[in-house]
Design an enzyme around this catalytic site. Structure first.
Site, PDB file in Angstrom:
ATOM      1  N   LYS C  76       3.273  -3.468  -3.033  1.00  0.00           N
ATOM      2  CA  LYS C  76       2.704  -4.188  -1.889  1.00  0.00           C
ATOM      3  C   LYS C  76       2.339  -5.594  -2.355  1.00  0.00           C
ATOM      4  O   LYS C  76       1.809  -5.764  -3.463  1.00  0.00           O
ATOM      5  CB  LYS C  76       1.460  -3.445  -1.382  1.00  0.00           C
ATOM      6  CG  LYS C  76       0.829  -4.048  -0.124  1.00  0.00           C
ATOM      7  CD  LYS C  76      -0.355  -3.210   0.393  1.00  0.00           C
ATOM      8  CE  LYS C  76      -0.953  -3.771   1.675  1.00  0.00           C
ATOM      9  NZ  LYS C  76      -2.077  -2.951   2.179  1.00  0.00           N
ATOM     10  N   SER C 151      -1.944  -1.421   7.068  1.00  0.00           N
ATOM     11  CA  SER C 151      -1.412  -2.708   6.675  1.00  0.00           C
ATOM     12  C   SER C 151      -0.274  -2.625   5.677  1.00  0.00           C
ATOM     13  O   SER C 151       0.483  -3.575   5.528  1.00  0.00           O
ATOM     14  CB  SER C 151      -2.530  -3.562   6.058  1.00  0.00           C
ATOM     15  OG  SER C 151      -2.963  -2.990   4.832  1.00  0.00           O
ATOM     16  N   SER C 175      -4.844   2.156   5.647  1.00  0.00           N
ATOM     17  CA  SER C 175      -3.640   1.341   5.464  1.00  0.00           C
ATOM     18  C   SER C 175      -2.546   1.970   4.612  1.00  0.00           C
ATOM     19  O   SER C 175      -1.462   1.405   4.494  1.00  0.00           O
ATOM     20  CB  SER C 175      -4.005  -0.017   4.861  1.00  0.00           C
ATOM     21  OG  SER C 175      -4.561  -0.838   5.850  1.00  0.00           O
TER      22      SER C 175
END
Lengths: 106, 481, 483
Positions: C76, C151, C175
């Protein structure tokens, strides 16, 4: 609670954000709704005597007082937007009223 | 009209750790800009703080030194505001729950009396960087080497009543932090910085007046100037019917004046909240005891011991304790001369020696006369070999050129004359040389006694034992009275 | 090969059935071929990946390899990667090349894993749909008109589309779990403090926790073995020994007590979702676990408390983005205030600005007690709810999300409805507990997830239970058709 346009401007200033004049009504409306939403919390009375978890906070760890960092100025400033002579440059923080050798923390 | 001044001080003490309070970057002063600011000090994305154990230990030492409460739980908070010298946009500082609460410091006033100044709290926090303004027109250059240097902010109660008291408190605190070896005390380098809260009120009023906070007063001299200037400014305002506004004022040493920094309308809202990157700092009695055991002796304890063991006055003890090295020096001298002559040793250390050090701007640790030598000198005073006058002569010689006390007494002929016959002969000579004065004295002018003492001392080069001279003079002069 | 699990790829590499360079090339080619459809990567690190793969092959050849050596992974873009652009999905960091590696990135590097790139995400991890990225929204590989969740939407979509067998994510309010559920893969958020936050760009420090996406619970265990551990650079990292997360995967679950919070199964729960969870739970019953109704009475307060604490912390965490030392700086600032205000307003997107505003307000004088302090107290109440529940049961189960993936744009104008999509996940972050989401079925051809919540440091049990489920179901083996 209903926030006002003045509230929004004050919050934006504290957070150092520009909010365009035409966006202020939207922010006022959305933030007011969010504040109303979070203020549901205040309907709950809290009896601290029954809290279990409040007392079992761990302790912050401590590190030995040794120098472990080497000078990486060149690397760290290679991505800086504006530097000269090893200094980060910003528009002058001096106004004509401020003495030159000012040295204090807030 | 009468006004009473009320002063409280906030002192920022840079702790003498090797590394920063939350990072492993060095804290040495004077490095090239930003060469001692690591990613953590610069607030890079993703970095995290880890607390320096030594900074905590030093805070505990200060707490013990002012007989304060060392809190078992203290919490680091974030103080949020934007300024270029504050890289993260917040300062990590202790807010609601500081590590040290309460305590006090005794200060010496001008009349040699002692006054107790109460301390509200002392808390750990990180220092900010520095802005430099001269190099680039229209810009400020930011050097973040200092960012993250550990600070202990020590906040006093508003217990001081004059600029002089504030300076005394500041000096006492300055000596304490050096005594505890938690700060190098270098005010020019910013290791010890002071802000003052100043207000005035009518004597007897219980309510404090509106205060102004003076910043940037970073020398003992500036503190006194800035506060006195501020007091006068406030008096002028009130006496002309004005009102004092609560504000921060900056001292400008070049112009010797204070100026308003920002108005109330622009007051910052610091939005304090507990720093989620750091857990509460908890301390146990054991940890505090361990720190206590590393302290050779707390200053207040040493002070009391100087009174009890050496029968010194509070004043003498306070002066000797202005630094740990001076106190140690004094005790080395006493070790030679014994407790019986501690007062004499104190007079010499705090008097002649301190003056000489001061005159030549030398630190006690570099003294030109060792404690051993001064001890020998004091011994020779104690056993009447030296008079106070010859002792001073000898001290000067030692200070300039060094040497052995007994050899110099011999070589310079400083030995005090204690042979009664020799003194009688000299006294007889004085009497013979000054018949008129003798007659006057014998007819009742007692004050002339001092004249004869002076003549005798002059004649002998100050080497007579004063007590013996007195006795012989009295005896001889009073014979035919 | 591209649809294999980490465990299978590990065996293939050890057996020399394939080299790391071949494997890496294969995944890079898939990204090149298909990622334009879903936009799951911000940066693809081809060259670096191939170099790492070469090194990995050398290690494997000399028998020095870790079981994960040579296996591709995507990070990420919230994790700092040395010498590689690290944007956090924000224009603010579009020009930011990290000078250092996050601790978890170091861990995976040390194990010899190959980083194929940095995945797309909601800006500064603020969002539940991955529509808040400066680099454009990520699309759900199961339906390109829908969101993948957020997210960590890019990390979830990349694994769902088999651009990498595994990826890292972060979970502040759901998330990891929410995008795992909506993308039809497995995802774990460990106990707060289990995984180092050093080098993970902070959103809400007291809630943020790094975690993982993979196709199976077994893979999550293999990766967590490397990712977890104490880090002296993170004061909130917990110094507890790291167990072997794969040693007990197959352990029988007979007699384990499963708690079903009555607050999760109220009449508001979509009937199709309720049916999916019911079926999943029955599977556990079949294996000998027992079901118990429990109560988490304060769970309704979790979202309001979260939307005070998270914005408050974010308003402070994001103050460092000021145009001075790194990141976006506005052109020709007239003065300091202009430098700050324009740099920040230009660099941050709408949702980030909205949350900074909420947080700034919540902390401001006069509102601190009613907002931040109250939320912190509610956090304690919620922790206590779970504490009591775990006296009665071993694991808590329920839906990960109220329903399957929603359409792009559906909720962008209504922040509160967006916030409510995290209703089942947020309380877990407030309570600092470990939880994972595994595929448990489909609603209208879209995947949905079962959430398993464990007691502190009980990741071992969560992985064991998830693995047992995946041994006798095949929801996790489904792959979106277009990929």
């Amino acid at each position: 609670m209903a926030l006002t346009a003045a509230d929004i401007k004050q919050i934006a200033h504290l957070a150092r954000l520009n909010i365009a004049e035409h966006d202020i009504p939207l922010y006022t409306e959305q933030l007011s709704r969010i504040v109303d939403f979070v203020e549901q919390m205040n309907a709950v009375p809290i009896d601290f005597s029954t809290l279990i978890s409040a007392s079992d906070e761990p302790n912050t760890p401590l590190r030995a007082d040794t120098v472990t960092e080497i000078d990486q100025r060149e690397l760290l400033q290679s991505i800086a937007p504006h530097t000269a002579a090893g200094l980060y440059l910003v528009p002058s923080v001096l106004d004509d009223k401020t003495p030159k050798d000012i040295d204090y923390v807030e | 009209m009468n006004w009473e001044t009320v002063i409280g001080l906030e002192v920022h003490v840079q702790l003498a750790t090797k590394s920063k309070i939350f990072s492993g970057a060095p804290t040495a002063f004077g490095a090239e800009p930003n060469t001692q600011a690591c990613a953590i000090d610069l607030g890079f994305p993703g970095v995290l703080p880890v607390l320096n154990r030594e900074a905590v230990n030093m805070a505990i030492k200060l707490g013990l030194g002012i007989q304060a409460s060392i809190e078992k739980k203290s919490v680091f908070a974030r103080k949020n505001y934007f300024y270029p010298d504050l890289p993260k946009g917040y300062q990590i500082t202790q807010h609601d729950l500081p590590i040290v609460k309460g305590g006090h410091l005794d200060i010496l006033l001008e009349d040699n009396s002692i006054k107790r100044i109460n301390i509200t709290r002392a808390h750990l926090e990180e220092d900010a960087g520095k802005s430099l303004h001269d190099t680039f027109p229209g810009s400020s250059g930011i050097d973040l080497n200092r960012a993250g240097t550990p600070l202990l902010e020590i906040v006093s109660e508003p217990d001081m009543r004059s600029a002089k008291e504030a300076v005394s408190y500041l000096k006492a605190l300055h000596s304490l932090v050096r005594f505890l070896e938690i700060c190098d005390g270098n005010m020019q380098e910013g290791s010890f910085r002071c802000d003052a809260n100043v207000s005035i009120k009518r004597p007897g009023d219980t309510k404090l007046g509106t205060r102004a906070e003076l910043k940037n007063i970073n020398s003992f001299r500036f503190v006194e100037h800035a506060i006195n200037h501020e007091i006068q400014r406030q008096i002028d305002i009130l006496e002309s019917g004005g009102k004092i506004s609560q504000e921060t004022r900056l001292y400008d040493p070049d112009k010797d004046e204070t100026r308003s920094m920002r108005s109330k309308e622009d007051a910052n809202d610091y939005r304090y909240f507990p720093d989620p990157d750091l857990l509460p700092l908890t301390l146990t009695d054991k940890q505090i005891q361990e720190i206590k055991s590393t302290l050779p002796e707390l200053p207040q304890e040493k002070h009391q011991r100087f009174l009890d063991q050496y029968h010194l006055s509070a004043y003498d003890a306070t002066v000797l304790m202005s630094s740990r090295a001076l106190a140690d020096y004094f005790e080395s001298v006493v070790a030679i001369v014994s407790n019986d002559h501690a007062k004499l040793a104190s007079n010499w250390v705090a008097g002649e020696l301190a003056a000489a050090l001061n005159k030549d701007n030398i630190d006690i640790t570099d003294s030109r006369i060792s404690a051993n030598t001064l001890g020998q000198l004091v011994l020779r005073i104690a056993d009447n070999t030296l008079s106070s006058k010859t002792a001073k002569t000898l001290f000067e010689a030692l200070w300039l050129d060094g040497g052995d006390v007994d050899q110099l007494i011999e070589a310079k002929g400083l030995k005090q004359v204690t042979d009664t016959k020799a003194i009688q002969a000299l006294v007889q000579k004085i009497i013979d040389d000054n018949p008129a004065q003798v007659a006057d004295y014998r007819s009742g002018k007692d004050k002339l006694f001092g004249f004869f003492v002076g003549q005798a001392m002059k004649e002998s080069g100050g080497k007579l034992n004063p007590q013996q001279l007195n006795d012989v003079l009295l005896e001889t002069l009073n014979q035919n009275r | 090969m591209w649809n294999k699990t980490v465990a299978e790829l590990s065996r293939a590499l050890q057996n020399k059935a394939i080299s790391s360079v071949e494997l890496t090339t294969l995944f890079l080619a898939r990204i090149k071929q298909h990622d334009h459809k879903i936009n799951s990567f911000i940066t693809v690190t081809d060259e670096l990946a191939l170099n790492q793969a070469l090194d990995a092959d050398k290690k494997i050849a000399t028998g020095q390899a870790h079981p994960l050596t040579g296996i591709p992974i995507a990070h990420k873009d919230i994790f700092c990667t040395k010498g590689v652009k690290t944007t956090c999905g924000s224009k603010m960091l579009d020009n930011f090349t990290s000078p250092y590696d996050a601790t978890v990135v170091e861990h995976f590097k040390a194990a010899g894993m190959v980083m194929v790139g940095k995945t797309n995400m909601d800006e500064f991890a603020m969002g539940s749909s991955n529509e808040n990225s400066f680099y454009g929204p990520v699309k759900n590989p199961w339906d390109l008109e829908r969101v993948p969740g957020g997210s960590s939407g890019g990390s979830a979509a990349a694994v769902a589309a088999s651009f990498a067998p595994a990826s890292t994510g972060t979970d502040t309010g759901g998330s990891i779990r929410q995008p795992a559920a909506l993308s039809g893969i497995s995802g774990i958020k460990p106990t707060y403090g289990r995984v180092s936050r050093y080098g993970m760009i902070a959103f809400a420090s007291s809630l943020d926790q790094g975690g993982l996406f993979a196709k199976t619970a077994e893979d999550l265990g293999l990766l967590l073995n490397v990712m977890a551990g104490h880090d002296a650079r993170d004061s909130t990292s917990i110094d507890e020994p790291v167990p072997n997360y794969t040693a007990t995967l197959n352990q029988p679950i007979k007699g384990l007590r499963i708690g079903l919070p009555k607050e999760f199964f109220n009449p508001n729960l979509d009937s199709k979702m309720a049916a999916v969870i019911e079926t999943a739970v029955k599977e556990y019953e079949k294996q000998g676990a027992t079901l118990h109704e429990i109560s988490l009475p304060n769970s309704a307060l979790a979202i309001p408390a979260y939307y005070v604490i998270a914005p408050a912390e974010c308003s402070s965490n994001l103050a460092r983005f000021d145009g001075v030392r790194f990141g976006h700086r506005c052109k020709d600032p007239v003065d300091l205030e202009d430098l700050y205000k324009r740099s920040r307003s230009e660099g941050f997107g709408k949702e980030v600005i909205r949350r900074i505003m909420i947080g700034t307000f919540a902390l401001s004088s006069g509102y601190y007690n009613a907002h931040y302090l109250k939320a912190a107290q509610i956090r304690h109440l919620i922790r206590d709810d779970f504490h009591r529940a775990f006296n009665e049961v071993d694991v808590i189960m329920g839906p990960t999300t109220p329903g399957p993936a929603f359409k792009l744009g559906e909720r962008t104008n209504d922040p509160i409805s967006m916030y409510l999509s995290d209703i089942y996940t947020i309380a877990v972050n407030l309570a600092e507990l470990p939880a994972l989401s595994i595929p448990a079925g489909f609603i209208d051809n879209l995947p949905v997830g079962l959430q398993l919540i464990g007691n502190r440091f009980d990741e071992v049990r969560l992985l064991n239970m998830a693995h047992r489920y995946q041994q006798c179901t095949d929801w996790h083996l489904n792959i979106p058709g277009d990929f």
